[in-house]
Design a protein around this motif. Structure first.
Motif, PDB file in Angstrom:
ATOM      1  N   PHE A  51      89.667  89.342-117.711  1.00 40.92           N
ATOM      2  CA  PHE A  51      91.086  89.100-117.474  1.00 40.92           C
ATOM      3  C   PHE A  51      91.588  90.131-116.474  1.00 40.92           C
ATOM      4  O   PHE A  51      90.942  91.154-116.237  1.00 40.92           O
ATOM      5  CB  PHE A  51      91.865  89.178-118.791  1.00 40.92           C
ATOM      6  N   VAL A  52      92.742  89.865-115.882  1.00 41.44           N
ATOM      7  CA  VAL A  52      93.348  90.821-114.962  1.00 41.44           C
ATOM      8  C   VAL A  52      94.816  90.978-115.324  1.00 41.44           C
ATOM      9  O   VAL A  52      95.487  90.009-115.699  1.00 41.44           O
ATOM     10  CB  VAL A  52      93.203  90.384-113.486  1.00 41.44           C
ATOM     11  N   ASP A  53      95.324  92.206-115.233  1.00 43.60           N
ATOM     12  CA  ASP A  53      96.744  92.428-115.531  1.00 43.60           C
ATOM     13  C   ASP A  53      97.517  92.917-114.317  1.00 43.60           C
ATOM     14  O   ASP A  53      98.703  93.256-114.426  1.00 43.60           O
ATOM     15  CB  ASP A  53      96.912  93.394-116.709  1.00 43.60           C
ATOM     16  N   ALA A  54      96.857  92.967-113.150  1.00 42.12           N
ATOM     17  CA  ALA A  54      97.538  93.321-111.908  1.00 42.12           C
ATOM     18  C   ALA A  54      96.804  92.639-110.766  1.00 42.12           C
ATOM     19  O   ALA A  54      95.574  92.615-110.743  1.00 42.12           O
ATOM     20  CB  ALA A  54      97.558  94.832-111.699  1.00 42.12           C
ATOM     21  N   ILE A  55      97.588  92.065-109.835  1.00 42.35           N
ATOM     22  CA  ILE A  55      97.024  91.377-108.671  1.00 42.35           C
ATOM     23  C   ILE A  55      97.802  91.826-107.444  1.00 42.35           C
ATOM     24  O   ILE A  55      99.042  91.752-107.429  1.00 42.35           O
ATOM     25  CB  ILE A  55      97.123  89.843-108.800  1.00 42.35           C
ATOM     26  N   GLY A  56      97.088  92.299-106.431  1.00 40.68           N
ATOM     27  CA  GLY A  56      97.744  92.738-105.207  1.00 40.68           C
ATOM     28  C   GLY A  56      97.098  92.131-103.979  1.00 40.68           C
ATOM     29  O   GLY A  56      95.903  91.857-103.963  1.00 40.68           O
ATOM     30  N   LEU A  57      97.908  91.910-102.948  1.00 40.76           N
ATOM     31  CA  LEU A  57      97.413  91.390-101.682  1.00 40.76           C
ATOM     32  C   LEU A  57      98.340  91.849-100.563  1.00 40.76           C
ATOM     33  O   LEU A  57      99.541  91.555-100.587  1.00 40.76           O
ATOM     34  CB  LEU A  57      97.341  89.858-101.712  1.00 40.76           C
ATOM     35  N   ASP A  58      97.778  92.595 -99.624  1.00 42.74           N
ATOM     36  CA  ASP A  58      98.530  93.028 -98.442  1.00 42.74           C
ATOM     37  C   ASP A  58      99.809  93.768 -98.842  1.00 42.74           C
ATOM     38  O   ASP A  58     100.882  93.574 -98.259  1.00 42.74           O
ATOM     39  CB  ASP A  58      98.863  91.820 -97.571  1.00 42.74           C
ATOM     40  N   GLY A  59      99.693  94.625 -99.873  1.00 43.68           N
ATOM     41  CA  GLY A  59     100.823  95.416-100.318  1.00 43.68           C
ATOM     42  C   GLY A  59     101.802  94.694-101.209  1.00 43.68           C
ATOM     43  O   GLY A  59     102.835  95.259-101.595  1.00 43.68           O
ATOM     44  N   ARG A  60     101.506  93.467-101.598  1.00 41.75           N
ATOM     45  CA  ARG A  60     102.430  92.644-102.393  1.00 41.75           C
ATOM     46  C   ARG A  60     101.895  92.432-103.796  1.00 41.75           C
ATOM     47  O   ARG A  60     100.696  92.226-103.997  1.00 41.75           O
ATOM     48  CB  ARG A  60     102.615  91.295-101.698  1.00 41.75           C
ATOM     49  N   ASP A  61     102.781  92.483-104.777  1.00 41.83           N
ATOM     50  CA  ASP A  61     102.441  92.142-106.148  1.00 41.83           C
ATOM     51  C   ASP A  61     102.354  90.616-106.247  1.00 41.83           C
ATOM     52  O   ASP A  61     103.365  89.921-106.130  1.00 41.83           O
ATOM     53  CB  ASP A  61     103.505  92.682-107.109  1.00 41.83           C
ATOM     54  N   MET A  62     101.142  90.102-106.465  1.00 38.09           N
ATOM     55  CA  MET A  62     100.937  88.661-106.500  1.00 38.09           C
ATOM     56  C   MET A  62     100.994  88.062-107.896  1.00 38.09           C
ATOM     57  O   MET A  62     100.826  86.849-108.062  1.00 38.09           O
ATOM     58  CB  MET A  62      99.585  88.321-105.862  1.00 38.09           C
ATOM     59  N   LEU A  63     101.239  88.888-108.902  1.00 39.90           N
ATOM     60  CA  LEU A  63     101.252  88.351-110.259  1.00 39.90           C
ATOM     61  C   LEU A  63     102.355  87.315-110.468  1.00 39.90           C
ATOM     62  O   LEU A  63     102.102  86.259-111.076  1.00 39.90           O
ATOM     63  CB  LEU A  63     101.366  89.493-111.271  1.00 39.90           C
ATOM     64  N   PRO A  64     103.584  87.537-109.978  1.00 46.72           N
ATOM     65  CA  PRO A  64     104.601  86.486-110.136  1.00 46.72           C
ATOM     66  C   PRO A  64     104.202  85.178-109.460  1.00 46.72           C
ATOM     67  O   PRO A  64     104.428  84.093-110.015  1.00 46.72           O
ATOM     68  CB  PRO A  64     105.844  87.105-109.493  1.00 46.72           C
ATOM     69  N   ALA A  65     103.621  85.256-108.265  1.00 47.49           N
ATOM     70  CA  ALA A  65     103.213  84.039-107.573  1.00 47.49           C
ATOM     71  C   ALA A  65     102.085  83.337-108.326  1.00 47.49           C
ATOM     72  O   ALA A  65     102.038  82.098-108.398  1.00 47.49           O
ATOM     73  CB  ALA A  65     102.772  84.370-106.145  1.00 47.49           C
ATOM     74  N   TYR A  66     101.170  84.132-108.905  1.00 44.88           N
ATOM     75  CA  TYR A  66     100.081  83.512-109.659  1.00 44.88           C
ATOM     76  C   TYR A  66     100.611  82.874-110.944  1.00 44.88           C
ATOM     77  O   TYR A  66     100.153  81.799-111.341  1.00 44.88           O
ATOM     78  CB  TYR A  66      98.984  84.526-109.992  1.00 44.88           C
ATOM     79  N   ARG A  67     101.592  83.504-111.575  1.00 47.46           N
ATOM     80  CA  ARG A  67     102.191  82.924-112.776  1.00 47.46           C
ATOM     81  C   ARG A  67     102.836  81.575-112.457  1.00 47.46           C
ATOM     82  O   ARG A  67     102.655  80.591-113.198  1.00 47.46           O
ATOM     83  CB  ARG A  67     103.222  83.881-113.371  1.00 47.46           C
ATOM     84  N   ALA A  68     103.550  81.499-111.344  1.00 41.38           N
ATOM     85  CA  ALA A  68     104.173  80.233-110.943  1.00 41.38           C
ATOM     86  C   ALA A  68     103.107  79.179-110.641  1.00 41.38           C
ATOM     87  O   ALA A  68     103.251  77.994-110.988  1.00 41.38           O
ATOM     88  CB  ALA A  68     105.077  80.458-109.733  1.00 41.38           C
ATOM     89  N   PHE A  69     102.023  79.595-109.997  1.00 39.10           N
ATOM     90  CA  PHE A  69     100.908  78.703-109.671  1.00 39.10           C
ATOM     91  C   PHE A  69     100.271  78.155-110.947  1.00 39.10           C
ATOM     92  O   PHE A  69     100.018  76.944-111.070  1.00 39.10           O
ATOM     93  CB  PHE A  69      99.903  79.501-108.843  1.00 39.10           C
ATOM     94  N   ALA A  70     100.025  79.029-111.922  1.00 39.46           N
ATOM     95  CA  ALA A  70      99.419  78.597-113.184  1.00 39.46           C
ATOM     96  C   ALA A  70     100.349  77.667-113.943  1.00 39.46           C
ATOM     97  O   ALA A  70      99.908  76.681-114.554  1.00 39.46           O
ATOM     98  CB  ALA A  70      99.053  79.818-114.028  1.00 39.46           C
ATOM     99  N   ASP A  71     101.644  77.963-113.936  1.00 40.02           N
ATOM    100  CA  ASP A  71     102.614  77.079-114.602  1.00 40.02           C
ATOM    101  C   ASP A  71     102.630  75.699-113.943  1.00 40.02           C
ATOM    102  O   ASP A  71     102.687  74.669-114.621  1.00 40.02           O
ATOM    103  CB  ASP A  71     104.010  77.691-114.548  1.00 40.02           C
ATOM    104  N   GLN A  72     102.580  75.678-112.616  1.00 36.90           N
ATOM    105  CA  GLN A  72     102.638  74.422-111.880  1.00 36.90           C
ATOM    106  C   GLN A  72     101.423  73.543-112.151  1.00 36.90           C
ATOM    107  O   GLN A  72     101.551  72.311-112.268  1.00 36.90           O
ATOM    108  CB  GLN A  72     102.743  74.706-110.377  1.00 36.90           C
ATOM    109  N   HIS A  73     100.248  74.169-112.246  1.00 39.48           N
ATOM    110  CA  HIS A  73      99.014  73.402-112.360  1.00 39.48           C
ATOM    111  C   HIS A  73      98.408  73.430-113.757  1.00 39.48           C
ATOM    112  O   HIS A  73      97.294  72.921-113.949  1.00 39.48           O
ATOM    113  CB  HIS A  73      97.992  73.942-111.355  1.00 39.48           C
ATOM    114  N   GLY A  74      99.107  74.008-114.721  1.00 39.20           N
ATOM    115  CA  GLY A  74      98.534  74.171-116.047  1.00 39.20           C
ATOM    116  C   GLY A  74      98.106  72.877-116.699  1.00 39.20           C
ATOM    117  O   GLY A  74      97.061  72.817-117.367  1.00 39.20           O
ATOM    118  N   ASN A  75      98.871  71.832-116.535  1.00 37.75           N
ATOM    119  CA  ASN A  75      98.555  70.553-117.182  1.00 37.75           C
ATOM    120  C   ASN A  75      97.633  69.686-116.339  1.00 37.75           C
ATOM    121  O   ASN A  75      96.767  68.986-116.871  1.00 37.75           O
ATOM    122  CB  ASN A  75      99.838  69.781-117.491  1.00 37.75           C
ATOM    123  N   SER A  76      97.802  69.727-115.032  1.00 42.23           N
ATOM    124  CA  SER A  76      97.019  68.855-114.151  1.00 42.23           C
ATOM    125  C   SER A  76      95.730  69.502-113.686  1.00 42.23           C
ATOM    126  O   SER A  76      94.777  68.819-113.298  1.00 42.23           O
ATOM    127  CB  SER A  76      97.852  68.471-112.922  1.00 42.23           C
TER     128      SER A  76
END
Length: 461
Positions: A213-238
């Motif tokens: 598991f991961v509890d922190a995600i970074g890319l190019d100086g940006r915290d990507m965890l909020p974006a990944y959470r939105a991505f997982a919510d969007q695709h969780g069922n499909s």
């Protein structure tokens, strides 16, 4: 440009998969001047791979790596600076029994090489194979850096540390790469162009092999965890894949998943799961995912496919060794060459690896084999503090880690009568009645008897 020489010993050097990935990565690299010595109990396979390695030299972007073949472990390890271990514990036919026997008792396994009844019996076969390798490294190359690619990763990495406590070993797994690819895809979609690759993504990894598991995600100086959470919510069922499965491609059908288990575990536990669905599902009771694998959009990979795939790879390797086709110096997703370069002083490198817990994960006993990030540098492999898993996850991880440690203790201590009680407590086995679980255990042990000591066979008779 000056190239850095490095002597690499590859144990299992007849490999049809990992060895050729290393060849391609070395051919792509422009900083190392590698000499690779291949050793395999199937000597002819090592000879074939040495020829293939020479062909990769023809397309190398830097100094071509050279390849030769060793006839013994002592010869193979002489002068080694880096040792890579990639062996198959037994045969695929043994792995088929690891899957098929539990299936007759109603137990489903997607992979069967890490936990569950298949992972347990695979460990019984493979621990005795790995101990003499570690002892040989102790005797002939004690200062070499050692990378283990063989599953069950946690148990076998621990076994080698038991045989040689001073070994400079890490266990290497690429499962976390799957999440990093997803994060790079999210960022590229937002940017509207192909700007990032998985190597640009930074994650803080916590767990044990194949249950990460991961509890922190970074890319190019940006915290990507909020974006990944939105991505997982969007695709969780499909579910989600970067491309659709090719229905005519067996590899796609058996190995591609849609990350629905990964997304569901994020929802349940509060932090993203990193490994692939087929592995994650085996660490929890069968009723959660494995019973309804099709509904969760992943497949139970049959060993019959692995056998067909091995035959196809052997044919392709023979053709390449015979001069047909042309190898490509394409960089794989694997981190091994980057890790070697870090150890050779060619730039610090951070990646997830399996090491004894020296405090990098809070809440697990010291010495437990855990998977977290480590820094590869001229100073060595330095584990990085990862923190603590959520309590609900920590309980699952701690249960499996304790079982893996106890299994290793029992095999090394030859306490064969302890094994069934450990086998019995795995979440996939636990629902069976005692006498049924005992019958299945005995049948699995007898099916792989040629790899096991007589005392264990007597216990399981």
């Amino acid at each position: 440009m000056t190239r850095t020489p490095v002597k690499i010993t590859y144990i299992g050097g007849g490999s049809l998969n990992w060895a050729t990935k290393l060849m391609a990565d070395l051919a792509h690299d422009t900083t190392l001047a590698a000499h690779v010595r291949l050793y395999d109990i199937d000597h002819s396979a090592a000879v074939r791979n040495a020829v293939i390695g020479g062909r990769f030299g023809d397309v190398s972007k830097g100094t071509p790596a050279t390849y030769d073949v060793a006839y013994s472990l002592e010869e193979a390890l002489d002068g080694a600076e880096v040792v890579v271990i990639s062996i198959l514990p037994g045969e695929f036919e043994d792995m088929a029994q690891d899957i098929d026997i539990p299936a007759r008792y109603g137990i489903k396994q997607a992979v069967g090489d890490t936990v569950g009844p298949g992972g347990f019996v695979r460990a019984l076969r493979s621990i005795p194979m790995m101990l003499p390798i570690a002892e040989a490294i102790r005797d002939y190359a004690p200062s070499a850096w050692v990378c283990n690619l063989t599953n069950p990763m946690s148990v076998l990495t621990g076994a080698m540390y038991r045989a040689f406590p001073g070994i400079r070993l890490w266990g290497e797994c690429h499962e976390v790469t799957k999440l990093r690819h997803q994060v790079a895809w999210i960022a590229n979609q937002e940017a509207g162009e192909l700007r990032y690759g998985h190597r640009d993504v930074r994650v803080n990894v916590l767990g044990i092999n194949h249950f990460t598991f991961v509890d922190a995600i970074g890319l190019d100086g940006r915290d990507m965890l909020p974006a990944y959470r939105a991505f997982a919510d969007q695709h969780g069922n499909s579910g989600w894949t970067a491309r659709e499965r090719d229905p005519d491609d067996e590899h796609d059908n058996y190995f591609m998943d849609r990350s629905r288990v990964k997304f569901d575990m994020f929802r349940r536990f509060g932090i993203p799961a990193a490994a692939g669905d087929r592995h994650l599902a085996e660490f929890v009771p069968q009723s959660e995912y494995l019973d309804t694998a099709e509904a969760w959009d992943f497949t139970l990979t049959p060993v019959s496919y692995r056998i067909r795939d091995r035959a196809a790879k052997r044919k392709a390797a023979a053709a390449l060794a015979a001069g047909e086709g042309k190898p490509a110096a394409n960089r794989s997703d694997e981190a091994l060459v980057d890790q070697i370069k870090g150890l050779m002083g060619l730039g610090d490198f951070i990646s997830n690896v399996n090491l004894p817990n020296r405090g990098q994960i809070e809440g697990l006993p010291l010495g437990t084999i855990v998977e977290t990030n480590a820094l590869f540098s001229s100073l060595g492999v330095t584990p990085l503090v990862a923190g603590r898993l959520p309590d609900s996850l920590l309980a699952i991880v701690a249960d499996h880690a304790a079982r893996q440690t106890a299994l290793l203790d029992a095999v090394i201590g030859q306490r064969w009568d302890d094994l069934f009680d450990l086998f019995r407590t795995d979440p996939l086995v636990a629902p069976l009645p005692d006498d049924t679980a005992r019958q299945m255990f005995n049948e699995m042990v007898q099916a792989t008897s040629r790899h096991l000591p007589d005392a264990l066979l007597q216990e399981a008779s």
